[in-house]
Structures are given as C-alpha cells and as structure tokens.
Design an enzyme around this catalytic site. Sequence first.
Site, mmCIF file in Angstrom:
data_model
loop_
_atom_site.group_PDB
_atom_site.id
_atom_site.type_symbol
_atom_site.label_atom_id
_atom_site.label_comp_id
_atom_site.label_asym_id
_atom_site.label_seq_id
_atom_site.Cartn_x
_atom_site.Cartn_y
_atom_site.Cartn_z
ATOM 1 N N GLU A 200 0.826 -1.210 0.000
ATOM 2 C CA GLU A 200 0.000 0.000 0.000
ATOM 3 C C GLU A 200 0.864 1.265 0.000
ATOM 4 O OE1 GLU A 200 -3.994 -1.778 2.148
ATOM 5 O OE2 GLU A 200 -2.367 -1.058 3.426
ATOM 6 N N GLU A 299 -6.327 -6.783 -2.460
ATOM 7 C CA GLU A 299 -7.082 -6.831 -1.208
ATOM 8 C C GLU A 299 -8.462 -6.272 -1.495
ATOM 9 O OE1 GLU A 299 -5.529 -4.988 2.311
ATOM 10 O OE2 GLU A 299 -3.470 -5.621 1.878
#
Length: 1011
Positions: A200, A299
């Site tokens: 991320e 995700e």
Amino acid sequence: MKLLSSLALAALAAQVSGAAISHKLDGFTLREHADASKRELLQKYVTWDKHSIFINGERLMMFSGEVHPYRLPVASLYIDVFEKIKALGFNCVSFYVDWALLEGKPGHYTAEGIFDLQPFFDAAKEAGIYLLARPGPYINAEVSGGGFPGWLQRVNGTLRTSIGDYLKSTDNYASHIAKTIAKAQITNGGPIILYQPENEYSGACCGYEDFPDGSYMQYIEDHARDAGIVVPFISNDAYAGGHNAPGTGKGAVDIYGHDGYPLGFDCANPSVWPDGNLPTNYHTLHEEQSPTTPFSVVEFQGGAFDPWGGVGFAKCAHLLNHEFERVFYKNDFSFGVTFFNLYMIFGGTNWGNLGHPGGYTSYDYGSAISESRNVTREKYSELKLLGNFAKVSPGYVVANPGNLTTSKYTKTADLTVTPLLGESSSAGSFFVIRHSNYNSQASVKYQLTLPTSAGELTIPQLGGELTLSGRDSKIHVTDYDVAGSNILYSTAEVFTWKKFDNGKVLILYGGPGEHHEFAVTGASASSVIEGSSSGITSKKIGDALVVAWDVSSKRRIIKIGDLKVFLLDRNSAYNYWVPHLPTKGKAPGYVSKKAIDSSIIVKAGYLVRSAFLSGKDLHIQADFNATTPIEIIGAPSSAKNLVINGKKTKTNVDDNGIWSASVSYSTPEIHLPSLKDLKWQSIDTLPEVKNSYDDSAWTSADQPHTLNTAHELQTPTTLFSSDYGYHTGTLLYRGHFVANGKESIFFIQTQGGSAYGHSVWVNETYVGSWEGSGSNDNYNATYTLPSLATGKKYAITVVIDNMGLDVNWVIGQEGMKNPRGIIRYNLAGHDASAISWKLTGNLGGEDYRDTVRGPLNEGGLYAERQGFHQPKPSTKNWDSSSPFTGLTKPGIRFYSASFDLDLPSGYDIPLYFNFGNSTAPPDAYRVQLFVNGYQYGKYVNNVGPQTSFPVPEGILNYHGTNWIALSLWAQQESGAKLNSFELINTTPVLTSLDKVKSVDQPKYKSRKGAY
C-alpha cells in the site's frame, strides 16, 4: 534452485537493452529492463497477459483469501484452514510476514519454531493452494508498528523512504525473508507464484514530496531479486492510483494491483450501506493504468476491523455478510477481475501483543472462516457458490467488460447490467445485474434482452418475470459451454458443472420465490427424472429447448439428452461441494483443467475437505456438526465402495447413478473444569510500590536526547520506552526525588495507544489512574498528592499499559514512531530535572528471554519478568487466593492455576475463555490471560468489547495438563475481582482433521538477572 541454465542466463543478459537493473543470482549477473513491461521473464512457470495469469501454460482465474500464519501459531492447524479455503473453490492464499516477530533485536533474525514459515508452505502445497508472498518490509495488517520492529523508532531517517538509514535497517530482514520465500517458489516445486514488494505504497504527507519514489521501490525489489525471487512482482496500491504500475519507470512492478474496502468499517450500523459506496469505475481505471496486465484486486474487503470500545466482530460479520458478497464481489466480477484476493478469509488472533493499538486480541475480522475456524457463517457458503462458478467458467477470464447500462439489457432504470462479452456471439458472455441504487432493499421484476448465438432474445421466453431481490446481484450467462453442450442462456446462476462417465451434470440455483429460465442449444425434449414437475415447463423454440422453472426447496433434476440439470434453491446449493479427485495419491493437487475435470460433486453438510480413490474405494474426508445425509454425484465407474473418514459406509445407488448414505452425529461428552474451583495461587505483581523495593537493576532513563526523529523531547531526559529497547506490553517507571513539602499536585501525560491505561503511586500511596477509553491514545492527568515529608526520599511509580505501536500507513506521518511511555510531567515545587527516572519493560528488552514465544509475548510486570506466566511456576511462597476474590484496593495481582483436559478424540472442539461483568457502570480493571505461557487475551473490562477469547488446540493441550495465568490490574479505589470467568465450548465438529500437535510450551525456570 530451479532457475535458468547458465546458457539461458547469458542469453537473457544479452537480450535486455536500454537502461537496466542488475542482480547477482547464483553467481550470474542478471540485467533487467527498468520498465517492467519490457522485461524478460526470469522463469517459465508464471506468465500473464491482459486477461489473466497463466501457471504452467494454463490460463487461470486466481481466487484467493488472506491468511496470516503468525495469527495462528499452531502449525498443524494450517492444513485445516487451507482445506476450508480449497473447499470454497479457491486456488490461492495471500500472506503477510511480520518483521517485528522475526527481528526483535537489530541484526538478530530468527524464524524458528512457531515462526517458521516452512510448515505453512508445506500445508499449502498439501492442500493444493498457491501462495502470494507479502513480506513487506512494511505490511500494515493491523499489527504493532505495521510490522515494523520497535527499534525502528530509533532509526535516523524517514520510514518507508530513501531518507536516512531506513532502507539500510531493512537489509537483514529483507535478505533473510526473501531467501526463505525463494526456496518455496514454484520454480523449486513450492507453492509461491507471486511476490509483493512493500505494501500500500500509496500516499504521503507532512512535507514529504518525493512520492512515489521509484528508487525506493527499486531498492526493495532489488533486495528480493538478489535473494533469488524470480516469480512476478505484484503490487497492492491502497486505491486505484496507478502507483508503480508497469511502464512507470524505476520501481515498477510486473503486475499492477490495488485494494478496495468500499463499505468501510462501521460495524456499529451493520444494516447501513451508504449511498455511493459501490465502485463503478474499476475497469476504466485499469485500462488507463495497467491495460497490459490482468485486472488484479489484491485486497478486497472480506470483513472489517473493530476497535477497542467497538461493537464486536459478530456485527462486522453482519455488515460484510452474504448479501455484501453477492453485490460487491459480483460487481468486481463485472470489471473482469481475474486475480481476486479477499482480506481476510481467516483472521485469527492477535496473541502475544502482536496487534496494533487500534484493535483488540481477536482478529476475527468478520471473515468467512471465524477466529475459531468454524464455517457456519452464511457468507462462507455464499462465497463457495461464487468460487466454484469461477472455477468452471474459463470463458469469464477472457470475456471483455463493457460499460454498465440501465437501458440496453433491461427496461427498468431501477436495475443496472454490466456485460462481459465473449470475442464472438458463440464464445460465451456474462451479464452482471444489480440494483441501480446498490443498497436498495426493494424487490424488482424484470426481463432481459440479451445477445446470443441465436440472435437477440428477450427472456423469459415462456412468460413470467425474473426477480431481483433487495441487496442481491446475479450473473446471467449466455452461450455457456458445459462439456460441449451449449447453454444458450440461463437466468439462474451456475454453481458448477461436470462431465462424468455416465453423462454431464449442471447445477443451477436461484433465490427463494424466484422464477427462472434456461435454454439448451440443439436439444428437443426434456424429462423430469427427480422431484415434482410442478412449476416446470419446456418448449422448443428455434434450435433450442427452453425450460422455465420456479425455485423450490425440493430438488428437481431434468434430463436433456446426456445432460442432467439440477435445479436448486440457494440454501440447498450451500450443501454441495466439488472436491478434486486426484488421479493418483490422496493430495488434491493444484488447480488445473485436469483437476477440475476430475472433480466429483458431493452433497453433504458442514464441510467436505477432499476426496480420493484407492482401488475400488472412494474416500471422502469431511466434517459434520449434525447427522447428515450424503450424496455422491459422479462417482467413478471403478469405485464400488464409499469410505467416509476412514470408515466404510453403506450406500444406495438410485436410477440416476447418485450414491446416497448417511453419517450419524452425536454430541460427545465434554468435561471442562470450573475455573472458579481451581486451586489458584497468587502473588503481588506490583512490588515496585513498596518502600523497600530496590530498582537498581532497572534501566536508567538518563539519555538527554531521543533517537526518535519524529518527536521532540518535553522532558530533561527521554522517557520514550523504545529509546531503551522496551516495545511491548506493560511499562513501568519509577521517578526518584527528595521532597521539599511543596508537592501539592503531580501532572503527567502518558501515551500507550487506544484503550491504554495508567496508574500512579507515590511510594505506597495510590494517587490515581487513567482507566482508558477507546478514543484516547494519550492522556493528561493531574493528581492531588498527600503531604510529603520535607527532606525524605520518595519514588513515583507509573504503570502504563502499552497497547502496541501505531501503524505507518501514510508516508511522512511517521505514525510508527509515536512513542510509548511518559511524554511530559510536572511535580509541583520541583523542576522536572529534580526527578531521576528508571524504567523497565519485558526482561531484557530487545534481548528477550523467551525465544520460543517471541519478542512481543511478554510485558514488564514483575511476574512476567520472572517468567511466572509459564507452566509450572515456582509458587512456594505464593498465597492461596483466587481472581474471583481479587483485590480490595488498587494494584496488580498475578494468579496461576492448572487443570487437565481429556477431550474426545476425532472432534474439533472450539474452546473459549469467557469473562463476565455484572456491574453497571463496569468496574475499571484490566486482565491479561496466559495459556501455557502464551498471552492469548487482553481484556479491558471498562472498555471492551471483547469478553470471549478463543484459544486453539495446540496452545491448549486437549489431552493433558494446562497452565493458565491472569494478571488482574485494579484501577479503582475498591479494587477488582472477576465476577465470572469460564472455559466453554461451542458445537463439537466430528472431523477428519489429523491430530493436532501442541506447540512448544517451555516451562518456568528461574531467570538469571530477573528483577
């Protein structure tokens, strides 16, 4: 290492031109093009195009779920989780690695025992599950520090950047973990097919302008390549931002992916779906950002985290329930997602202080598989329908997503259809329908107008209407291939299909009260061979036989040529399983066309793990929580006997070749001890407040400067615990001063993370506590002091509950460096420098003593420093007192007791330690629960919400002696006691799972230097 030959390596180096990146690998120098989209492959096993990933040359839809091995420290239970994921129709699992658990001391990397990843890899291979490795170094993951070890608070530099010493600090961990992962790559016969560098890497703030920094990402990628990683790199941008996508230069990955948590985390309002939260532009963004790679959502929301003071994971499971899956996951399918990973599929437990302060011990996450590993949530069954559909629908993987529309395929603007069109009219297309207002709870009637190989058709053709219920979505198919039979269209959804020795089987299902229709090209007649024909009509139209049917709770089977169509309601479909039937051996193997084709269909109940053929015996490995009828559809012609969990089972075979049997279930006798009746021994675990206490062995807090570059000191010497090597669990401080008689008040600001608390004594006099709340991570407290004698020496004792280190999600914010401990203080009548401080945390700090349970399991309480939380502590001089009696004044007491278990074999029996509270408002106290030395519960009575703490077999000895210990910290004048504390079980599951092996549980022995 099964890499390229030396000749191939040399040829590869010669082929790569332009700006290049060099790697040393097995004595050769590899040069990669700086642009990931122009790189030559380093291996031949995992490739990709714009549609999907190929494994061993076979195009696959990768359906994956997130599992963290460190949140289930019992290696023999990994196979249980993997088999439950495999049974969903999934073929992949993604996993993080928590750096903080493996390098608790700088330069000292250890990954042994419960931290060894090899059993996780072995279990994945045994179950036939591929792996995506995500070792960070930063992982977030709601773990302490986001996976960063606490000593990074002392690193001179900005975390997750090229500034200062951060990258250098990652070298030891990065090289070790990448080498471990490299050995388990598919190139070496292992399950790992993808590798994610960083995590991320998607946003910066606070004056950090060099973002995204390609050189930073390249450094992390180079480390992996240099350690032997040859599988493709994949990313997980926190949103569809295009960061480090192929073609962006240095630091670009091979396959771009992003995350999505569109419904958010408002578990307190589990029925509320806010307007506008359904993504509608994923495909458009993908075409803009990474059109040459498969659309990958690395995700996607599989549940939600819940904070201290929250509402509990049961409500999170409700928020992200089966309806959420139908609407949101099928919406992702409408964008053509072909790498799809759900976070989490199994959450596990934040045992041993490994969690971040934003969450409590449970990491259930409201996921499909619960923390206690049961699969009773409807969302598990719903997910199984979608997973098995994806597995048998290769046409989906190459279909082209189109634009959503409210008018082209239906006549009502209340519904939205997104097409995924085949390359030709006969190639197979998919139409995802949902409510235009995605959160609508209305039931809408509709017709479809769809393009097919027979032309454009308005459906249903035989009359009636289709229905889309509230918070529902469907995938309608056209020209869908079932082993050579063309399903011209079906409004009911496909669960699975198979070609068996005696013909083909297609399973369709619909919701309650729905009307559906399907058509089979080239067919002319049908017959109902099981169940009532009521509500079923058929008619030949053109070259297709059209069949209309009303959904019923009773199964019907229609025969059309050599095709048998099973018509089910959705709840009945939940009971069907499709295990692979390996051609040799017992292991199901990885997903492949051959494995899919050789699968059988089993109607059962709770869980079907696997199937295999041994001679004439068809073996089914399954779990049961009730007496269950079994059916085998498509048993091989060579099979003559049915063996369930090793027991030959009587079967009947009907006219349709379906085997039927039954498995009896009876609730076993389970005898659990009354925890109240145990022989409890206890000891004061806060001797530090006694006037006679000697803290000479403690660490002197005498550093005039902090090494924490993100926070300035507000005290004469640093009192940040990580400056002295204490990063986990309870912290204790003692401040020494000589009284002058002017000490009327004491002000202190402490910081310990959400729901933390502190308590303060002056000598043996209790002066007050911060009891904690879910919204405070630090607190300013002012306490009135008793009159102190001038010229006398005093000690201020401060106990702080460290709830874990903050994560570091936003680059530049330096959240992980938020210190723990005392931030500032003021003693009336004294300069701050008049107080000299000492502190302690876990014994040894970064030189932690319990290397088996790891660097985070212990805190700084006296009993923990001594090791009394471990089995068989030395209790010769302890008192006989119980936590049910507790304390009558503020303080901390430690309790230990043992009990034996002898639970029935052959059952998976979830056990929970339950705390009860009958006072209002709730008493202010905190408890740590240790089970055989492992901290498996952190209970804050006045904050909550967790009161029930599951502990898996393997931590608990189901056939032997167990030691439990409690630290009870009373933060109110009246003291505290446990009103209720029980060991309970939920429904035992008759299981085919192999015997669970207990983890290493070192017993107490006197610790040298303990104080």
